[in-house]
Each structure stands twice: as structure tokens, then as C-alpha cells.
Scaffold this motif. Structure first.
Motif, PDB file in Angstrom:
ATOM      1  N   PRO A 123      57.841  56.836  29.205  1.00  0.00           N
ATOM      2  CA  PRO A 123      57.293  55.496  28.928  1.00  0.00           C
ATOM      3  C   PRO A 123      55.965  55.302  28.411  1.00  0.00           C
ATOM      4  CG  PRO A 123      56.878  56.077  31.342  1.00  0.00           C
ATOM      5  CD  PRO A 123      57.517  57.234  30.450  1.00  0.00           C
ATOM      6  N   HIS A 124      55.601  54.274  27.661  1.00  0.00           N
ATOM      7  CA  HIS A 124      54.652  54.225  26.967  1.00  0.00           C
ATOM      8  C   HIS A 124      53.232  53.764  28.119  1.00  0.00           C
ATOM      9  CE1 HIS A 124      57.130  53.785  23.746  1.00  0.00           C
ATOM     10  NE2 HIS A 124      56.484  54.381  22.866  1.00  0.00           N
ATOM     11  N   LEU A 125      53.787  53.270  29.232  1.00  0.00           N
ATOM     12  CA  LEU A 125      52.781  52.540  30.132  1.00  0.00           C
ATOM     13  C   LEU A 125      53.882  53.052  31.423  1.00  0.00           C
ATOM     14  CD1 LEU A 125      50.476  51.458  31.487  1.00  0.00           C
ATOM     15  CD2 LEU A 125      51.573  49.266  30.990  1.00  0.00           C
ATOM     16  N   SER A 126      53.280  53.633  32.596  1.00  0.00           N
ATOM     17  CA  SER A 126      54.066  53.586  33.804  1.00  0.00           C
ATOM     18  C   SER A 126      53.168  52.779  34.800  1.00  0.00           C
ATOM     19  CB  SER A 126      54.193  55.139  34.185  1.00  0.00           C
ATOM     20  OG  SER A 126      52.993  55.912  34.268  1.00  0.00           O
ATOM     21  N   GLN A 144      58.629  49.797  22.912  1.00  0.00           N
ATOM     22  CA  GLN A 144      57.531  50.280  23.748  1.00  0.00           C
ATOM     23  C   GLN A 144      58.074  50.033  25.051  1.00  0.00           C
ATOM     24  OE1 GLN A 144      54.120  50.979  22.709  1.00  0.00           O
ATOM     25  NE2 GLN A 144      55.184  51.411  21.057  1.00  0.00           N
ATOM     26  N   ILE A 145      57.845  51.331  26.093  1.00  0.00           N
ATOM     27  CA  ILE A 145      58.580  51.107  27.177  1.00  0.00           C
ATOM     28  C   ILE A 145      57.568  50.951  28.610  1.00  0.00           C
ATOM     29  CG2 ILE A 145      59.980  52.272  28.926  1.00  0.00           C
ATOM     30  CD1 ILE A 145      61.599  53.311  26.496  1.00  0.00           C
ATOM     31  N   ALA A 159      61.398  48.394  32.261  1.00  0.00           N
ATOM     32  CA  ALA A 159      62.227  49.006  33.109  1.00  0.00           C
ATOM     33  C   ALA A 159      61.614  48.859  34.758  1.00  0.00           C
ATOM     34  CB  ALA A 159      62.615  50.226  32.708  1.00  0.00           C
ATOM     35  N   VAL A 160      62.260  48.345  35.296  1.00  0.00           N
ATOM     36  CA  VAL A 160      61.998  47.932  37.217  1.00  0.00           C
ATOM     37  C   VAL A 160      62.944  48.846  37.720  1.00  0.00           C
ATOM     38  CG1 VAL A 160      61.476  46.493  38.879  1.00  0.00           C
ATOM     39  CG2 VAL A 160      61.003  45.651  36.337  1.00  0.00           C
ATOM     40  N   GLY A 161      62.450  50.155  38.169  1.00  0.00           N
ATOM     41  CA  GLY A 161      63.416  50.697  39.201  1.00  0.00           C
ATOM     42  C   GLY A 161      64.456  51.533  38.577  1.00  0.00           C
ATOM     43  N   ALA A 162      64.229  51.778  37.249  1.00  0.00           N
ATOM     44  CA  ALA A 162      65.270  52.432  36.496  1.00  0.00           C
ATOM     45  C   ALA A 162      65.227  53.886  36.441  1.00  0.00           C
ATOM     46  CB  ALA A 162      65.252  51.875  34.793  1.00  0.00           C
TER      47      ALA A 162
END
Length: 134
Positions: free
Chosen positions: A53-56, A36-37, A15-18
Motif C-alpha cells: 500500500p501507499h499508506l497503511s 494509490q492504495i 481497502a478495509v480488512g482486505a
């Protein structure tokens, strides 16, 4: 509809800029439950606000995506074979549930405007926002 199926059934969602607000996700506890987000945003206040998220990754999207591409190339990561079945599944959904652009006699739909703009500027990026009036 095929985009919704893709998000609902994916195993990785980047997710980019969501914002992950309820207009995008519907019920949060039912949104992309198998995925996985990875959430990329320049604003740290937006990451994890509604969906954890799983990774930010916080920062300029152009730089972050550029670095991710470098890493993938350096490690010879190729997904064409790994994602073939997934891409075929999406193609099937696109056939069964095609994007329908409403055509009005007196009004122009938002989808029609974006479709026409895409034809005029095929390499352009379009974004939308609801603004501060929420």
C-alpha cells in the motif's frame, strides 16, 4: 462486473480488512495499477503481505474510519463535485453490466441469499472468509 471496472480504473483504493489474495486481485501486477492504495487492517501481518500500500493504517477499523471522517469534516473536505464524473461513470457501468443474481429452480445461489438477507436487514454488514483450511 462494474465493481471490477471500478477497482481496475480507480485512482484511490481504500481497502478495509482486505487480504489481496489472488482470488480477489487476479494477477497482482495488474490489480488497481493506477490507484494509490490505503490499506486499513487490525492485523499488521496482513498489510503489505501481497500488495504494497501507499499508506497503511493499523488498528480498529471503526476508530480509524471515525478519525478519518473527523479530519475530513474539520478540513471541510467535500468530494461531491470532484467525484461527480467518476460516479456517473460507475452508474453507466452498472447499467451496462448489472449485477445478475442466478435464480435456480432447485438450488439457491449465494447471491440470492445475500440479496434476501439485505432486504431483511438493510443496515447489516456481511463478511465472508475462506477459513484456515487453505
Amino acid at each position: 462486473a462494474y465493481a471490477n471496472f471500478s477497482v481496475s480504473e480507480c485512482d484511490l483504493l481504500i481497502a478495509v480488512g482486505a487480504r489481496f489474495d489472488d482470488r480477489v486481485t487476479g494477477k497482482l501486477d495488474e490489480f488497481a495499477v493506477n490507484a494509490q492504495i490505503i490499506h486499513i487492517d487490525i492485523d499488521p501481518a496482513e498489510v503489505g503481505k501481497n500488495k504494497t500500500p501507499h499508506l497503511s493504517l493499523i488498528g480498529d477499523v471503526k476508530k480509524i474510519l471515525g478519525e478519518l471522517i473527523k479530519i475530513a469534516k474539520k478540513q471541510n473536505i467535500s468530494t461531491s463535485d470532484q467525484t461527480f464524473a467518476w460516479r456517473e461513470r460507475i452508474k453507466k457501468w452498472q447499467t451496462v453490466y448489472p449485477l445478475v443474481i442466478p435464480q435456480g429452480e432447485t438450488k439457491v445461489s449465494p447471491q440470492e441469499i445475500l440479496n434476501n438477507l439485505t432486504e431483511l436487514a438493510p443496515n447489516a454488514f456481511f463478511t465472508t472468509d475462506v477459513g484456515q483450511h487453505q
